[in-house]
Design a protein around this motif. Sequence first.
Motif, short mmCIF file in Angstrom:
data_model
loop_
_atom_site.label_atom_id
_atom_site.label_comp_id
_atom_site.label_asym_id
_atom_site.label_seq_id
_atom_site.Cartn_x
_atom_site.Cartn_y
_atom_site.Cartn_z
N UNK A 294 0.82 -1.21 0.00
CA UNK A 294 0.00 0.00 0.00
C UNK A 294 0.86 1.26 0.00
N UNK B 281 2.29 1.81 -3.39
CA UNK B 281 1.25 2.23 -4.32
C UNK B 281 0.90 3.69 -4.08
N UNK C 221 3.59 5.95 -5.46
CA UNK C 221 3.54 6.03 -6.92
C UNK C 221 2.35 6.86 -7.38
N UNK D 197 -9.65 10.59 -4.55
CA UNK D 197 -9.45 9.15 -4.56
C UNK D 197 -9.60 8.61 -3.15
N UNK E 26 -13.31 8.39 -2.18
CA UNK E 26 -13.96 7.21 -2.74
C UNK E 26 -13.67 5.97 -1.92
N UNK E 27 -12.40 5.85 -1.55
CA UNK E 27 -11.99 4.67 -0.80
C UNK E 27 -12.59 4.70 0.59
N UNK F 186 -6.20 -1.60 0.39
CA UNK F 186 -5.37 -1.71 -0.80
C UNK F 186 -6.23 -1.94 -2.05
N UNK G 210 -9.45 -1.30 -2.57
CA UNK G 210 -10.27 -0.15 -2.93
C UNK G 210 -9.43 1.01 -3.46
N UNK G 211 -8.22 1.18 -2.89
CA UNK G 211 -7.34 2.24 -3.38
C UNK G 211 -6.95 1.96 -4.82
N UNK G 212 -6.66 0.70 -5.11
CA UNK G 212 -6.31 0.34 -6.47
C UNK G 212 -7.48 0.62 -7.42
N UNK H 154 -9.84 2.85 -6.99
CA UNK H 154 -9.98 4.30 -7.15
C UNK H 154 -8.95 4.82 -8.15
N UNK H 155 -7.77 4.24 -8.09
CA UNK H 155 -6.71 4.64 -9.02
C UNK H 155 -7.11 4.32 -10.46
N UNK I 54 -10.06 3.86 -11.64
CA UNK I 54 -11.20 4.72 -12.03
C UNK I 54 -10.70 6.10 -12.43
N UNK I 55 -9.76 6.64 -11.66
CA UNK I 55 -9.22 7.97 -11.97
C UNK I 55 -8.49 7.94 -13.32
N UNK J 206 -8.90 10.04 -16.82
CA UNK J 206 -7.83 10.85 -17.40
C UNK J 206 -7.45 10.43 -18.81
N UNK K 266 0.09 3.03 -18.33
CA UNK K 266 0.31 3.76 -17.10
C UNK K 266 0.41 2.81 -15.91
N UNK L 219 3.61 2.23 -13.55
CA UNK L 219 3.48 2.43 -12.11
C UNK L 219 3.91 1.16 -11.37
#
Lengths: 130, 181
Positions: free
Chosen positions: A7, A10, A13, A39, A42-43, B19, B21-23, B25-26, B28-29, B33, B43, B47
């Motif tokens: 995490x 991530x 990055x 972001x 949302x989470x 982790x 959900x963060x992924x 959200x990423x 989705x963003x 873009x 991308x 990353x």
Amino acid sequence: MADEALFLLLHNEMVSGVYKSTEQGEVENGRCITKLENMGFRVGQGLIERFTKDTARFKDELDIMKFICKDFWTTVFKKQIDNLRTNHQYLAFTCGLIRGGLSNLGIKSIVTAEVSSMPACKFQVMIQKL
Amino acid sequence: MSRPAHRRPEYHKINKDLFVLTYGALVAQLCKDYEKDEDVNKYLDNMGYGIGTRLVEDFLARSCVRRCHSYSEITDIIAQVAFKMYLGITPSVICNNSSRNEFSLILDKNPLVEFVEELPAGRSSLCYCNLLCGIIRGALEMVHLAADVTFLQDRLKGDSVTEIGITFLKKQDEKKHRRKK
């Protein structure tokens, strides 16, 4: 349970990615911070849904805040936060996380962070009354 | 002088949903873009590469893997040790060719897609988990192994399994020992 390293890397990055791919103007007017914060929002919304599925109704706002500060925080991070960087860019996601959690519990807020004495970080939650 | 007793440092865990959900959200963003799926895929791969180059240090410090002597051993370690350590799953490994430099990881379970039912409309070429390919590629490069890593099959795209293909690019030098992976 997942590994913290994954995490953190991530998140790193994501922060540098957001800043790399934006124009100078956007960096200045805080667009990047907003993206990261969104972001996190949302989470936070998703997380709070999962955590409070079987919880009893909250009595009042103070009850909600206590939940966010103790249960929500420790469940998500498994410990006190003590190694987030002090740059706003690194705190933006976490502010969004808190704001998203509160939002899905019915509280509209603005969350900001401030680091005055390391390693302590203060999150300020301003609840917006409708 | 006596050595201090060996104590495993406590490695911090976080909630897995954070982790995953963060992924999400990423991704989705990124879909907001970038219009083209290929750009999002690229991308995510880049990353992942950045993450992999750093993650490998963490992995080597914590896993005590023995020195590897073949691509097959390395792939087994990726599947059975690394994936297990970071994502809690153990993909199965298949060797795809006789020269033993092409392998596949078959992911039966994939925690990254736990909350994803299907790809968004108009995103049929999106490799949702492309971060994983970049991570593997970056990690291998840090131990001086060049490899192509791509998704060969993807359940999200309607295939029956999710399959990551790893093709090692350099000929293994038989004379020198490989650094551990």
